[in-house]
Write a protein that holds these residues in place. Structure first.
Motif, PDB file in Angstrom:
ATOM      1  N   SER A 197     -76.078 -44.032  16.163  1.00 57.88           N
ATOM      2  CA  SER A 197     -76.871 -42.799  16.201  1.00 57.88           C
ATOM      3  C   SER A 197     -76.555 -41.897  17.399  1.00 57.88           C
ATOM      4  O   SER A 197     -76.584 -40.665  17.248  1.00 57.88           O
ATOM      5  CB  SER A 197     -78.364 -43.130  16.169  1.00 57.88           C
ATOM      6  OG  SER A 197     -78.721 -43.984  17.235  1.00 57.88           O
ATOM      7  N   LYS A 251     -83.540 -39.973  17.793  1.00 61.31           N
ATOM      8  CA  LYS A 251     -84.516 -40.824  17.109  1.00 61.31           C
ATOM      9  C   LYS A 251     -84.548 -40.524  15.605  1.00 61.31           C
ATOM     10  O   LYS A 251     -84.614 -41.442  14.782  1.00 61.31           O
ATOM     11  CB  LYS A 251     -85.912 -40.616  17.711  1.00 61.31           C
ATOM     12  CG  LYS A 251     -86.968 -41.545  17.162  1.00 61.31           C
ATOM     13  CD  LYS A 251     -88.331 -41.268  17.779  1.00 61.31           C
ATOM     14  CE  LYS A 251     -88.365 -41.679  19.221  1.00 61.31           C
ATOM     15  NZ  LYS A 251     -89.732 -41.540  19.800  1.00 61.31           N
ATOM     16  N   ALA A 309     -81.382 -41.927  14.049  1.00 62.07           N
ATOM     17  CA  ALA A 309     -81.489 -43.392  13.939  1.00 62.07           C
ATOM     18  C   ALA A 309     -82.383 -43.787  12.775  1.00 62.07           C
ATOM     19  O   ALA A 309     -82.085 -44.737  12.035  1.00 62.07           O
ATOM     20  CB  ALA A 309     -82.028 -43.973  15.245  1.00 62.07           C
ATOM     21  N   ARG A 310     -83.480 -43.052  12.585  1.00 56.99           N
ATOM     22  CA  ARG A 310     -84.402 -43.364  11.490  1.00 56.99           C
ATOM     23  C   ARG A 310     -83.745 -43.130  10.130  1.00 56.99           C
ATOM     24  O   ARG A 310     -83.875 -43.960   9.217  1.00 56.99           O
ATOM     25  CB  ARG A 310     -85.672 -42.523  11.622  1.00 56.99           C
ATOM     26  CG  ARG A 310     -86.739 -42.847  10.576  1.00 56.99           C
ATOM     27  CD  ARG A 310     -88.072 -42.246  10.933  1.00 56.99           C
ATOM     28  NE  ARG A 310     -88.022 -40.803  11.076  1.00 56.99           N
ATOM     29  CZ  ARG A 310     -88.162 -40.164  12.241  1.00 56.99           C
ATOM     30  NH1 ARG A 310     -88.346 -40.856  13.354  1.00 56.99           N
ATOM     31  NH2 ARG A 310     -88.112 -38.848  12.298  1.00 56.99           N
ATOM     32  N   MET A 362     -80.516 -43.116   9.505  1.00 52.17           N
ATOM     33  CA  MET A 362     -79.464 -44.120   9.331  1.00 52.17           C
ATOM     34  C   MET A 362     -80.050 -45.452   8.858  1.00 52.17           C
ATOM     35  O   MET A 362     -79.476 -46.138   8.011  1.00 52.17           O
ATOM     36  CB  MET A 362     -78.703 -44.321  10.642  1.00 52.17           C
ATOM     37  CG  MET A 362     -77.802 -43.164  11.023  1.00 52.17           C
ATOM     38  SD  MET A 362     -76.855 -43.486  12.537  1.00 52.17           S
ATOM     39  CE  MET A 362     -75.718 -44.764  11.960  1.00 52.17           C
ATOM     40  N   LYS A 363     -81.209 -45.807   9.399  1.00 47.86           N
ATOM     41  CA  LYS A 363     -81.861 -47.045   8.975  1.00 47.86           C
ATOM     42  C   LYS A 363     -82.281 -46.964   7.518  1.00 47.86           C
ATOM     43  O   LYS A 363     -82.120 -47.916   6.755  1.00 47.86           O
ATOM     44  CB  LYS A 363     -83.076 -47.315   9.871  1.00 47.86           C
ATOM     45  CG  LYS A 363     -83.745 -48.649   9.599  1.00 47.86           C
ATOM     46  CD  LYS A 363     -84.885 -48.893  10.573  1.00 47.86           C
ATOM     47  CE  LYS A 363     -85.542 -50.260  10.302  1.00 47.86           C
ATOM     48  NZ  LYS A 363     -86.666 -50.510  11.253  1.00 47.86           N
ATOM     49  N   GLU A 364     -82.819 -45.794   7.127  1.00 49.84           N
ATOM     50  CA  GLU A 364     -83.219 -45.601   5.731  1.00 49.84           C
ATOM     51  C   GLU A 364     -82.020 -45.684   4.793  1.00 49.84           C
ATOM     52  O   GLU A 364     -82.125 -46.198   3.678  1.00 49.84           O
ATOM     53  CB  GLU A 364     -83.921 -44.241   5.575  1.00 49.84           C
ATOM     54  CG  GLU A 364     -85.274 -44.149   6.268  1.00 49.84           C
ATOM     55  CD  GLU A 364     -85.826 -42.733   6.256  1.00 49.84           C
ATOM     56  OE1 GLU A 364     -85.155 -41.838   5.694  1.00 49.84           O
ATOM     57  OE2 GLU A 364     -86.920 -42.521   6.805  1.00 49.84           O
ATOM     58  N   GLY A 411     -79.328 -47.366   5.398  1.00 42.04           N
ATOM     59  CA  GLY A 411     -78.625 -48.643   5.563  1.00 42.04           C
ATOM     60  C   GLY A 411     -77.286 -48.500   6.251  1.00 42.04           C
ATOM     61  O   GLY A 411     -76.368 -49.283   5.997  1.00 42.04           O
ATOM     62  N   LYS A 442     -75.055 -48.894   9.436  1.00 43.33           N
ATOM     63  CA  LYS A 442     -75.039 -49.655  10.682  1.00 43.33           C
ATOM     64  C   LYS A 442     -73.608 -49.820  11.161  1.00 43.33           C
ATOM     65  O   LYS A 442     -72.719 -50.187  10.388  1.00 43.33           O
ATOM     66  CB  LYS A 442     -75.682 -51.032  10.472  1.00 43.33           C
ATOM     67  CG  LYS A 442     -75.853 -51.820  11.749  1.00 43.33           C
ATOM     68  CD  LYS A 442     -76.566 -53.133  11.478  1.00 43.33           C
ATOM     69  CE  LYS A 442     -76.744 -53.930  12.764  1.00 43.33           C
ATOM     70  NZ  LYS A 442     -77.415 -55.235  12.511  1.00 43.33           N
TER      71      LYS A 442
END
Length: 384
Positions: free
Chosen positions: A160, A177, A180-181, A183-185, A187, A189
């Motif tokens: 991120s 932030k 990053a959020r 990217m997490k949603e 998937g 990494k």
């Protein structure tokens, strides 16, 4: 009227529902058509001897519709309670958020039950699914697409922080932030891996140069300071060794060479390629570790031919040559440890492509303002 009969499992389910879900006895009794005292008696029996409670309870008859209906009611109550626990935070939010929650959980629970538990209409939910996207949703989807594109363009290597910097360069102001959020949603990494193995041998009797560089890693122009080192690459045919030369100003790899043997010829060829490519006009400070390849008379003679001033790290001090070692750590994490090379030739091709097409041309560096080495070098030429 015939007295209703309940089996042991039914009574256990009722008591467990009250204990685990925290529902009031009166509420459960009313919903199941039972007397409060009956439920309290079941709870007392369960508390007294949970394992052997309800010894006289018989088995349900398969055709007992009333009992099956009550069991269905218990399942419905448990399902509703689970829905309420998951969606409690959304009950005080806008209906659109509740519809989003229903949409996200429509495969785990029935839509009708979700709507009833969250006190919204099914027609409203289905109307919401056909609505036009808001400007905010469109912006977020567009941002998610750009994040995915940057991530894939980085060969799934950027996290991120770097993706955020790329977005800023492209004119999109967004917080790390938020990136990053998203990217997490999605998937997404970073797929880097860390390993380490020493290479060069400094236990020799050859003469070594002083540490002239002295960790001054920020020269003012290209071709003022070069650093060099050797690393290894595992293939199914055996080891392949990579010698690299970096210009500290732009962090660009200005020369590199590969060989199945870690010899002085390997490092000399890497230096030759760097000199021919860059054609430095003034004196270059050349820094390396104390490896025998760099301390050899042939290599030192080549430095004199190119009018370069030699510098070497202090004994046992890896930080004196940290920049080029950092590059070798990066190429291992981002390429070498992520692939299995059957042949040395295959490894050569992939390393050549990584350094020339990705590392120098596309990979951004925090040290040089999140630009690529080629961009940073071009900026200097343009201003000069």
């Amino acid at each position: 009227m015939k007295k209703k009969s309940y089996d042991k499992e039914f009574k256990r389910q009722v008591v467990q529902m009250i204990q685990e879900e925290g529902k009031a006895v009166s509420q459960v009794a009313q919903e199941l058509g039972l007397h409060d005292n009956t439920v309290y008696r079941w709870m007392a029996e369960m508390k007294q001897d949970g394992q052997h409670a309800f010894p006289g309870s018989g088995q349900l008859r398969p055709d007992d519709k009333a009992i099956r209906d009550m069991q269905k009611q218990i399942r419905d109550l448990q399902e509703e309670n689970e829905i309420l626990k998951k969606g409690d935070a959304l009950l005080r939010q806008r209906p659109a958020l509740i519809y989003t929650f229903i949409h996200d959980h429509r495969f785990q629970c029935r839509v009708a039950k979700l709507c009833a538990a969250l006190d919204v209409s099914r027609s409203g939910y289905y109307k919401w699914t056909k609505r036009k996207e808001s400007k905010r949703e469109k912006r977020r989807k567009k941002l998610a697409r750009r994040i995915r594109h940057i991530f894939l363009d980085s060969r799934r290597l950027y996290g991120s922080p770097k993706i955020t910097k790329v977005l800023h360069k492209q004119g999109t102001q967004v917080s790390e932030k938020t990136v990053a959020r998203i990217m997490k949603e999605l998937g997404l990494k970073s797929r880097t891996i860390k390993k380490y193995k020493a290479t060069t041998n400094s236990k020799h009797q050859l003469p070594v140069a002083e540490n002239v560089l002295n960790r001054q890693f920020r020269p003012q122009a290209p071709n003022q300071t070069w650093v060099t080192d050797i690393t290894y690459v595992a293939t199914e045919e055996g080891w392949l060794y990579l010698a690299s030369v970096m210009d500290l100003y732009s962090r660009k790899i200005v020369g590199f060479q590969m060989s199945e043997r870690m010899t002085k010829a390997l490092v000399i060829e890497a230096l030759d390629r760097a000199y021919k490519q860059q054609q430095p006009s003034g004196e270059v400070l050349h820094h390396s570790d104390r490896g025998s390849q760099y301390a050899s008379s042939d290599y030192q003679a080549r430095l004199k031919v190119y009018k370069m001033k030699g510098s070497m790290s202090r004994k046992g001090n890896c930080y004196d040559n940290a920049c080029i070692e950092s590059f070798h750590s990066v190429i291992k994490k981002e390429l070498i440890y992520l692939e299995k090379f059957k042949t040395r030739d295959q490894a050569r091709k992939r390393i050549f492509e990584y350094i020339t097409c990705f590392y120098n041309a596309k990979r951004i560096h925090s040290t040089i303002g999140y630009l690529t080495p080629n961009e940073y070098e071009r900026m200097y030429r343009k201003e000069a």
